[in-house]
Each structure stands twice: as C-alpha cells, then as structure tokens.
Scaffold this motif. Structure first.
Motif, mmCIF file in Angstrom:
data_model
loop_
_atom_site.group_PDB
_atom_site.id
_atom_site.type_symbol
_atom_site.label_atom_id
_atom_site.label_comp_id
_atom_site.label_asym_id
_atom_site.label_seq_id
_atom_site.Cartn_x
_atom_site.Cartn_y
_atom_site.Cartn_z
ATOM 1 N N LEU A 6 35.715 44.351 56.163
ATOM 2 C CA LEU A 6 37.036 43.794 55.906
ATOM 3 C C LEU A 6 36.936 42.776 54.776
ATOM 4 C CD1 LEU A 6 40.021 43.419 56.766
ATOM 5 C CD2 LEU A 6 39.211 41.752 58.446
ATOM 6 N N ILE A 7 37.806 42.915 53.777
ATOM 7 C CA ILE A 7 37.853 41.987 52.650
ATOM 8 C C ILE A 7 39.218 41.304 52.663
ATOM 9 C CG2 ILE A 7 37.720 41.732 50.150
ATOM 10 C CD1 ILE A 7 36.235 44.439 50.117
ATOM 11 N N VAL A 8 39.213 39.968 52.546
ATOM 12 C CA VAL A 8 40.461 39.200 52.585
ATOM 13 C C VAL A 8 40.510 38.268 51.385
ATOM 14 C CG1 VAL A 8 41.924 37.699 53.982
ATOM 15 C CG2 VAL A 8 40.311 39.248 55.110
ATOM 16 N N ASP A 9 41.518 38.457 50.541
ATOM 17 C CA ASP A 9 41.722 37.607 49.370
ATOM 18 C C ASP A 9 43.167 37.758 48.932
ATOM 19 O OD1 ASP A 9 41.626 36.431 46.652
ATOM 20 O OD2 ASP A 9 39.455 36.522 46.943
ATOM 21 N N ASP A 10 43.783 36.670 48.492
ATOM 22 C CA ASP A 10 45.178 36.742 48.061
ATOM 23 C C ASP A 10 45.318 37.217 46.620
ATOM 24 O OD1 ASP A 10 43.973 34.255 47.363
ATOM 25 O OD2 ASP A 10 45.947 33.400 46.953
ATOM 26 N N GLU A 11 44.210 37.422 45.915
ATOM 27 C CA GLU A 11 44.256 37.933 44.543
ATOM 28 C C GLU A 11 43.938 39.426 44.541
ATOM 29 O OE1 GLU A 11 42.079 35.570 41.647
ATOM 30 O OE2 GLU A 11 42.012 33.939 43.118
ATOM 31 N N PRO A 12 44.920 40.287 44.175
ATOM 32 C CA PRO A 12 44.699 41.738 44.200
ATOM 33 C C PRO A 12 43.510 42.191 43.349
ATOM 34 C CG PRO A 12 47.025 41.247 43.851
ATOM 35 C CD PRO A 12 46.292 39.947 43.781
ATOM 36 N N GLY A 13 43.302 41.577 42.207
ATOM 37 C CA GLY A 13 42.181 41.967 41.347
ATOM 38 C C GLY A 13 40.833 41.746 42.022
ATOM 39 N N ILE A 14 40.701 40.637 42.741
ATOM 40 C CA ILE A 14 39.462 40.340 43.472
ATOM 41 C C ILE A 14 39.278 41.348 44.604
ATOM 42 C CG2 ILE A 14 38.269 38.639 44.910
ATOM 43 C CD1 ILE A 14 38.395 37.756 42.000
ATOM 44 N N LEU A 15 40.350 41.612 45.338
ATOM 45 C CA LEU A 15 40.282 42.596 46.429
ATOM 46 C C LEU A 15 39.769 43.935 45.927
ATOM 47 C CD1 LEU A 15 43.529 42.201 48.589
ATOM 48 C CD2 LEU A 15 41.172 41.870 49.317
#
Length: 187
Positions: A6-15
């Motif tokens: 599971l990956i959680v980040d508010d930046e779509p590019g990082i995700l």
C-alpha cells in the motif's frame, strides 16, 4: 494469495512513481509481482486496509487531514504484521520519534530518493517481515509440541495472519451471525 503493498501520498506524481518502481522492480519470494494499491490520503488507505491484507505500507508524512504517522498508527492497530515505512521530504525529529514509537515504522526514506536505495530498503523490510512471520509460525509449532498451544489455536493464528478479522464473528440480536461483503459500503 498474491501479496500487496500500500502506497499513501497526496501527490499523484509520487504515487505513480513509487507504484511503477515497486511494481516493476520487486517480486515476492515466490516470484510473483506484488499488487500495489495507491491511496491519496490516510482515511482512504485505512478503508483499503479493512478490505485487504498488506505486507508493507509506504506513506508520506505530510498530508492534509491525517499525517503519515497517524495513518500508520491506525494501520498498526488493524494489521500489526504489516511493515510500515515513511517516505517524506519533511524530516521533523519529533515526528520521526513518534513514528518509531507509535506507528512502529521500520524505515524513513527522504525525498527525493535514489531508486536503488529505496528498493534495497523495501526488500530488506519485506525480508525482515518474512523472517518475523516464519519465527512466529515456528514458535507456534513448538508451543503445540509442548502442549502450551492447541493445534486449533495455532491454525486460528495462521488464518488471522492471512486475513485479519477472519476469526472474529459478529452476532445479530437474534443469535444469527452477520456476514459482510468486504466491498460493501457501510452507511
């Protein structure tokens, strides 16, 4: 059962960058690709964790509404055997200490990361998880052999590792048990 990350980040590019890196650069001990789930916030990720079992969760620290330590602390309560990492450009010492103590994070990787360093850390964390789970299984075998644990209790522990909550039964007022569809949205 295919293992999940599971990956959680508010930046779509990082995700997407983390997803691509992990999906194409990592395989399970059995040689399969990991399923990688992306969430843009902690609340959404906790909902995912109620539906799926994760081997590893990687979270950003700074996110609106719920920071990474709070999310990973909630995840630890739901899935104690899921390993937890923070990948963040924000390095607040108090937050890191809280992450270690409350959320049980095992690694902190700074942004921007070096792909090779990140993948090495992820592999080490997943190998550590495999060792811990194997040690738990072997300890249960010894407990069964010495009569300190029944074979049924050992099997319940094994099933709970595979599907957290599977050994819990919800009863209705009339004495029947309640079955919930994991995809069903509760109102």
């Amino acid at each position: 059962m295919q293992e999940r990350i599971l990956i959680v980040d508010d930046e779509p590019g990082i995700l997407h960058a983390l997803h691509r890196l992990i999906r194409h650069g990592l395989t399970t001990p059995g040689g399969e690709r990991y399923l990688v789930d992306e969430c843009s916030n902690g609340a959404e990720a906790l909902e995912q964790a109620r539906r799926h079992v994760y081997a590893l969760a990687i979270s950003d620290y700074r996110m609106p509404e719920m920071n990474g330590v709070d999310f990973l602390t909630g995840l630890k309560a739901l899935q104690p055997d899921c390993q937890r990492m923070i990948v963040s450009g924000y390095a607040d010492m108090d937050a890191l200490v809280r992450g270690l103590n409350d959320a049980g994070i095992v690694r902190f990787i700074g942004k921007p990361w070096v792909d090779l360093d990140l993948m090495c850390a992820v592999r080490q964390v997943l190998q550590m998880r495999e060792l811990v789970l194997e040690n738990q299984r072997l300890a249960d075998v010894v407990r069964v052999q010495h009569g300190r644990l029944s074979a049924q209790e050992a099997e319940l522990r094994r099933l709970e590792l595979l599907e957290p909550g599977i050994t819990q039964v919800q009863w209705a007022d009339d004495g029947s048990f309640i079955l919930e569809d994991p995809g069903e949205v509760r109102l």
